[in-house]
Design a protein around this motif. Structure first.
Motif, PDB file in Angstrom:
ATOM      1  N   TYR A 131      17.253 -10.485  -6.465  1.00  0.00           N
ATOM      2  CA  TYR A 131      18.480 -10.953  -5.825  1.00  0.00           C
ATOM      3  C   TYR A 131      18.276 -12.195  -4.960  1.00  0.00           C
ATOM      4  O   TYR A 131      19.242 -12.787  -4.500  1.00  0.00           O
ATOM      5  N   GLY A 132      17.024 -12.564  -4.712  1.00  0.00           N
ATOM      6  CA  GLY A 132      16.781 -13.780  -3.953  1.00  0.00           C
ATOM      7  C   GLY A 132      16.892 -13.649  -2.452  1.00  0.00           C
ATOM      8  O   GLY A 132      16.936 -14.647  -1.736  1.00  0.00           O
ATOM      9  N   SER A 133      16.930 -12.409  -1.958  1.00  0.00           N
ATOM     10  CA  SER A 133      16.958 -12.164  -0.514  1.00  0.00           C
ATOM     11  C   SER A 133      16.140 -10.921  -0.233  1.00  0.00           C
ATOM     12  O   SER A 133      16.552  -9.805  -0.577  1.00  0.00           O
ATOM     13  N   HIS A 138      23.947 -22.242  -3.081  1.00  0.00           N
ATOM     14  CA  HIS A 138      24.424 -22.335  -4.461  1.00  0.00           C
ATOM     15  C   HIS A 138      25.561 -21.362  -4.785  1.00  0.00           C
ATOM     16  O   HIS A 138      26.402 -21.655  -5.637  1.00  0.00           O
ATOM     17  N   GLN A 139      25.548 -20.189  -4.135  1.00  0.00           N
ATOM     18  CA  GLN A 139      26.456 -19.124  -4.563  1.00  0.00           C
ATOM     19  C   GLN A 139      27.401 -18.618  -3.479  1.00  0.00           C
ATOM     20  O   GLN A 139      28.390 -17.954  -3.785  1.00  0.00           O
ATOM     21  N   ARG A 148      26.853 -16.182  -1.629  1.00  0.00           N
ATOM     22  CA  ARG A 148      26.710 -14.719  -1.651  1.00  0.00           C
ATOM     23  C   ARG A 148      25.236 -14.383  -1.872  1.00  0.00           C
ATOM     24  O   ARG A 148      24.431 -15.261  -2.119  1.00  0.00           O
ATOM     25  N   HIS A 149      24.903 -13.101  -1.767  1.00  0.00           N
ATOM     26  CA  HIS A 149      23.509 -12.647  -1.900  1.00  0.00           C
ATOM     27  C   HIS A 149      22.596 -13.288  -0.844  1.00  0.00           C
ATOM     28  O   HIS A 149      21.490 -13.739  -1.134  1.00  0.00           O
ATOM     29  N   PHE A 150      23.080 -13.325   0.395  1.00  0.00           N
ATOM     30  CA  PHE A 150      22.271 -13.740   1.540  1.00  0.00           C
ATOM     31  C   PHE A 150      22.646 -12.840   2.708  1.00  0.00           C
ATOM     32  O   PHE A 150      23.660 -12.138   2.667  1.00  0.00           O
ATOM     33  N   THR A 195      18.844 -20.315  -0.380  1.00  0.00           N
ATOM     34  CA  THR A 195      19.167 -20.917  -1.673  1.00  0.00           C
ATOM     35  C   THR A 195      20.423 -20.287  -2.260  1.00  0.00           C
ATOM     36  O   THR A 195      21.306 -20.981  -2.789  1.00  0.00           O
ATOM     37  N   ASN A 196      20.535 -18.967  -2.154  1.00  0.00           N
ATOM     38  CA  ASN A 196      21.756 -18.292  -2.606  1.00  0.00           C
ATOM     39  C   ASN A 196      22.966 -18.741  -1.794  1.00  0.00           C
ATOM     40  O   ASN A 196      24.055 -18.938  -2.340  1.00  0.00           O
ATOM     41  N   GLY A 215      17.861 -15.844   2.310  1.00  0.00           N
ATOM     42  CA  GLY A 215      18.465 -16.167   1.023  1.00  0.00           C
ATOM     43  C   GLY A 215      19.236 -17.466   1.098  1.00  0.00           C
ATOM     44  O   GLY A 215      20.351 -17.578   0.581  1.00  0.00           O
TER      45      GLY A 215
END
Length: 264
Positions: free
Chosen positions: A187-189, A97-98, A100-102, A93-94, A91
């Motif tokens: 969720y991208g992961s 950018h964020q 979180r969500h990795f 990219t998360n 994840g």
């Protein structure tokens, strides 16, 4: 003779140390590069984290082999012996950018069979882990066996990208499934989404194209929670190649295969 209990404790210690370093990196700027395409990103933290795990494995388990996302492990043609399958940050990219969500994802396989699996949600400090035959856990609490739900009540992870024309699978089947279930999420992961299936936060997960480091740990977690993990054709996953992936509780998994994915 492998002492799996000792290895389990070492891996958890290494994961916590790596997680702490990653959280510390939130305070600093990242060096970001692209890999196969502009959306396939890698950072200096991905590479540093993979090197951290590889250095520890080489020191303590010099006879083991390593398959890592960032290419710093071994070039494998099989899973003979003990193989560590590592995604230092699933994840990315998360993460960029964020923050979180990795997750950190580590699977340890012996002659192609999953023995240990770990997915660490770094931002939320949630460690999902499993040992073959001993169940799946999150932060020391055993996860209950997966609950069966109907297709109509299922919450599944499915990236919207796969619902438009793609070269991997008949997108019409996926659209038909998406409109029948209670809802879809992305969720991208892949690692976290498989962990969420094991924890009952999701009822199913589908992806058209994943590498072994994306699903090696999650596969064992879902199986130890009583679920099934196959490709979208109901076949066993190839643990050293790219696969489509479908995970869920057994009855739901079978219904979706029969009524949506395999149906003409």
């Amino acid at each position: 003779m492998v002492n799996w209990t000792e290895m389990d404790q070492r891996i958890k210690t290494w994961i916590m140390e790596a997680g702490s370093s990653i959280r510390e990196s939130f305070k600093h700027s990242l060096s970001i590069h692209t890999k196969s395409n502009p959306n396939d990103l890698v950072t200096n933290i991905d590479k540093e984290t993979e090197r951290f795990f590889i250095a520890n494995i080489r020191k303590v388990y010099p006879g083991h082999r390593i398959l890592g996302e960032e290419g710093q492990g071994d070039d494998l043609a099989s899973l003979k012996g003990i193989v560590w399958i590592i995604d230092p940050i699933d994840g990315t990219t998360n993460f960029i950018h964020q923050q979180r969500h990795f997750a950190i994802s580590i699977g340890v396989y012996e002659n192609g069979v999953g023995r240990l699996g770990y997915i660490y949600d770094v931002a939320h400090d949630e460690l999902y882990y499993a040992e073959r035959g001993k169940g799946a856990y999150m932060n020391g609490v055993r996860l209950p066996s997966l609950t069966e739900v109907s297709v109509e009540k299922a919450l599944i992870a499915l990236n919207a990208t796969w619902l438009v024309k793609n070269r991997y699978f008949d997108e019409r089947k996926l659209v038909n499934l998406a409109v029948q279930v209670r809802g879809t999420r992305s969720y991208g992961s892949a690692a976290l989404e498989l962990a969420y299936v094991a924890a009952g936060r999701l009822d199913g997960y589908l992806s058209m194209r994943l590498s072994p480091w994306d699903f090696a740990a999650g596969k064992l977690l879902v199986e130890e929670a009583g679920g099934c993990v196959t490709n979208l054709f109901g076949e066993d996953l190839n643990m050293i190649k790219i696969n489509s992936v479908f995970a869920g509780a057994p009855i739901l998994h079978g219904r979706i295969l029969d009524e949506f994915l395999l149906k003409d």
